[in-house]
Design a protein around this motif. Structure first.
Motif, short mmCIF file in Angstrom:
data_model
loop_
_atom_site.label_atom_id
_atom_site.label_comp_id
_atom_site.label_asym_id
_atom_site.label_seq_id
_atom_site.Cartn_x
_atom_site.Cartn_y
_atom_site.Cartn_z
N UNK A 2 -13.26 -19.95 -39.92
CA UNK A 2 -12.51 -21.05 -40.11
C UNK A 2 -11.27 -20.89 -40.96
N UNK A 3 -11.21 -20.22 -41.80
CA UNK A 3 -10.07 -19.61 -42.83
C UNK A 3 -9.13 -19.06 -41.90
N UNK A 4 -9.37 -18.09 -41.18
CA UNK A 4 -8.50 -17.27 -40.33
C UNK A 4 -7.57 -18.12 -39.63
N UNK A 5 -8.66 -18.90 -38.67
CA UNK A 5 -7.85 -20.07 -37.77
C UNK A 5 -7.05 -20.66 -38.44
N UNK A 6 -7.30 -21.12 -39.60
CA UNK A 6 -6.57 -22.25 -40.40
C UNK A 6 -5.21 -21.59 -40.53
N UNK A 7 -5.24 -20.40 -41.22
CA UNK A 7 -4.15 -19.65 -41.38
C UNK A 7 -3.40 -19.35 -40.04
N UNK A 8 -3.71 -18.88 -39.20
CA UNK A 8 -3.06 -18.75 -37.99
C UNK A 8 -2.31 -20.00 -37.26
N UNK A 9 -3.04 -21.22 -37.70
CA UNK A 9 -2.38 -22.49 -37.28
C UNK A 9 -1.14 -22.69 -37.89
N UNK A 10 -1.36 -22.33 -39.28
CA UNK A 10 -0.21 -22.55 -40.11
C UNK A 10 1.10 -21.63 -39.68
N UNK A 11 0.82 -20.36 -39.44
CA UNK A 11 1.60 -19.42 -39.03
C UNK A 11 2.32 -19.84 -37.81
N UNK A 12 1.54 -20.30 -36.59
CA UNK A 12 2.02 -20.63 -35.40
C UNK A 12 2.95 -21.86 -35.64
N UNK A 13 2.61 -22.90 -36.21
CA UNK A 13 3.45 -23.94 -36.42
C UNK A 13 4.52 -23.63 -37.11
N UNK A 14 4.84 -22.88 -37.82
CA UNK A 14 6.13 -22.35 -38.53
C UNK A 14 6.73 -21.40 -37.67
N UNK A 37 5.16 -15.37 -30.62
CA UNK A 37 4.25 -14.79 -29.59
C UNK A 37 5.18 -13.97 -29.03
N UNK A 38 6.67 -14.09 -28.89
CA UNK A 38 7.61 -13.25 -28.36
C UNK A 38 7.37 -11.68 -29.08
N UNK A 39 7.44 -11.86 -30.31
CA UNK A 39 7.40 -10.65 -31.33
C UNK A 39 6.04 -9.99 -31.07
N UNK A 40 4.81 -10.86 -30.95
CA UNK A 40 3.51 -10.24 -31.08
C UNK A 40 3.40 -9.58 -29.36
N UNK A 41 4.00 -10.22 -28.43
CA UNK A 41 4.10 -9.81 -27.29
C UNK A 41 4.45 -8.43 -26.96
N UNK A 42 5.63 -7.98 -27.74
CA UNK A 42 6.40 -6.82 -27.61
C UNK A 42 5.40 -5.79 -28.55
N UNK A 43 4.80 -6.27 -29.43
CA UNK A 43 3.89 -5.26 -30.36
C UNK A 43 2.49 -5.37 -29.71
N UNK A 87 -1.32 -24.07 -33.62
CA UNK A 87 0.17 -24.55 -34.40
C UNK A 87 1.33 -24.62 -33.78
N UNK A 88 1.51 -23.67 -32.63
CA UNK A 88 2.66 -23.42 -31.88
C UNK A 88 2.83 -24.62 -31.02
#
Length: 205
Positions: free
Chosen positions: A64-76, A82-88, A131-132
């Motif tokens: 729950x906490x991890x998904x919530x933090x991921x939501x915040x990161x994705x929203x910002x 995802x372009x950066x994550x796709x390269x990595x 989030x995104x």
């Protein structure tokens, strides 16, 4: 050393923390073996090394906490994230994976977050992608909490009770009985996993 051997070698308190941390980081969007850690910990619970309720609670909290933090990161971060994550991490965040996950979210909304907890691809992408794509937070929060609790408690319970049954049959019956119990438990878990994935693919939700 295998994951279950490593988990068994550390104190119970650290094991609970490891379960929460690994699953939390996986839910945040980092490709880690969260489900393997949960299953291994549930097996140790069946052996009496740790308590199953604490394993489930820590797994659920991490999810729950991890998904919530991921939501915040994705929203910002949005699509640039995802372009950066796709390269990595091209094996996990390549264009095909992102496109497929976006299709699930566009089509199923909250259900994609809930059932995403049971599907490897969406388990990593659910929070950041929600989030995104600007999913309303409270819609995301409800699906996130329900999915995290059901996944963590359900997985722990299935593995834990399967381990208890296997141990009982091993002592009181035969190796054949043990094999039947293991095959039945594995088949049930695989069936539920495939149903969750096929529901998303076929639009049954």
């Amino acid at each position: 050393m295998h994951i279950d051997d490593w988990l068994q070698a550390i104190p119970a308190g650290w094991l609970y923390a490891t379960v929460a941390l690994v699953i939390g980081l996986e839910s945040l969007g980092i490709p880690l073996p969260g489900e393997i850690v949960l299953v291994s910990s549930a097996i140790l619970a069946a052996k009496g090394v740790v308590h199953p309720a604490w394993v489930a609670a820590c797994a659920g909290a991490g999810a729950i906490v991890g998904d919530s933090a991921g939501y915040t990161i994705g929203r910002k971060g949005g699509s640039a994230l995802f372009a950066r994550l796709g390269r990595r991490f091209p094996k996990h965040f390549g264009p095909r994976h992102i496109t497929r996950a976006e299709h699930y979210f566009t089509r199923f909304g909250m259900w994609a977050v809930f059932f995403g907890r049971f599907v490897a691809l969406l388990r990593i992408l659910a929070g950041p992608l929600a989030g995104a794509l600007r999913m309303p937070y409270w819609h995301f929060a409800v699906a996130n909490v329900l999915g995290g609790v059901v996944w963590a408690a359900g997985t722990t319970a299935v593995v834990y009770y399967l381990g208890l049954v296997a141990e009982k049959w091993l002592k009181g019956f035969s190796w054949a009985g043990l094999a039947v119990a293991v095959v039945f438990g594995v088949a049930t878990t695989l069936y539920l996993r495939r149903r969750a994935a096929s529901a998303l693919d076929e639009g049954d939700l």
